[in-house]
Design a protein around this motif. Structure first.
Motif, mmCIF file in Angstrom:
data_model
loop_
_atom_site.group_PDB
_atom_site.id
_atom_site.type_symbol
_atom_site.label_atom_id
_atom_site.label_comp_id
_atom_site.label_asym_id
_atom_site.label_seq_id
_atom_site.Cartn_x
_atom_site.Cartn_y
_atom_site.Cartn_z
ATOM 1 N N ASN A 92 -4.190 7.758 -1.690
ATOM 2 C CA ASN A 92 -3.350 6.829 -0.920
ATOM 3 C C ASN A 92 -4.152 6.269 0.248
ATOM 4 O O ASN A 92 -3.932 6.650 1.399
ATOM 5 N N PRO A 93 -5.089 5.370 0.007
ATOM 6 C CA PRO A 93 -5.992 4.932 1.072
ATOM 7 C C PRO A 93 -5.325 4.173 2.217
ATOM 8 O O PRO A 93 -5.845 4.163 3.326
ATOM 9 N N CYS A 94 -4.188 3.583 1.995
ATOM 10 C CA CYS A 94 -3.552 2.786 3.046
ATOM 11 C C CYS A 94 -2.354 3.490 3.693
ATOM 12 O O CYS A 94 -1.596 2.858 4.423
ATOM 13 N N VAL A 95 -2.195 4.772 3.432
ATOM 14 C CA VAL A 95 -1.054 5.524 3.939
ATOM 15 C C VAL A 95 -1.554 6.580 4.917
ATOM 16 O O VAL A 95 -2.564 7.233 4.677
ATOM 17 N N ILE A 96 -0.848 6.756 6.025
ATOM 18 C CA ILE A 96 -1.218 7.761 7.022
ATOM 19 C C ILE A 96 -0.772 9.140 6.555
ATOM 20 O O ILE A 96 0.349 9.324 6.096
#
Length: 72
Positions: free
Chosen positions: A29-33
């Motif tokens: 999940n590269p765009c999720v914190i």
């Protein structure tokens, strides 16, 4: 603690389970914190007791989207 090389980061990832979970989460999940929450720490601690042989079985019941599939 600052890691300078990919080899050092790989070594820490192999020896410290919470860092492995964070790394896998970032890859999937590269765009999720990533939020390190209490329930994740409890599951990781119980999995560690299983790894060392103090616990033989573990049942984990969580709602969807709580990282259970990534951790276990």
């Amino acid at each position: 603690m600052r890691l300078t090389t990919p080899a050092e980061y790989d070594a820490v990832t192999r020896s410290h389970f919470p860092i492995l979970v964070r790394r896998v989460f970032a890859e999937l999940n590269p765009c999720v914190i990533y939020y390190d929450n209490w329930h994740l720490r409890i599951i990781m601690a119980e999995l560690e007791t299983m790894r060392v042989g103090e616990l033989r079985r573990l049942a984990v019941a969580l709602p969807r989207r709580r990282l259970k599939s990534i951790i276990i």
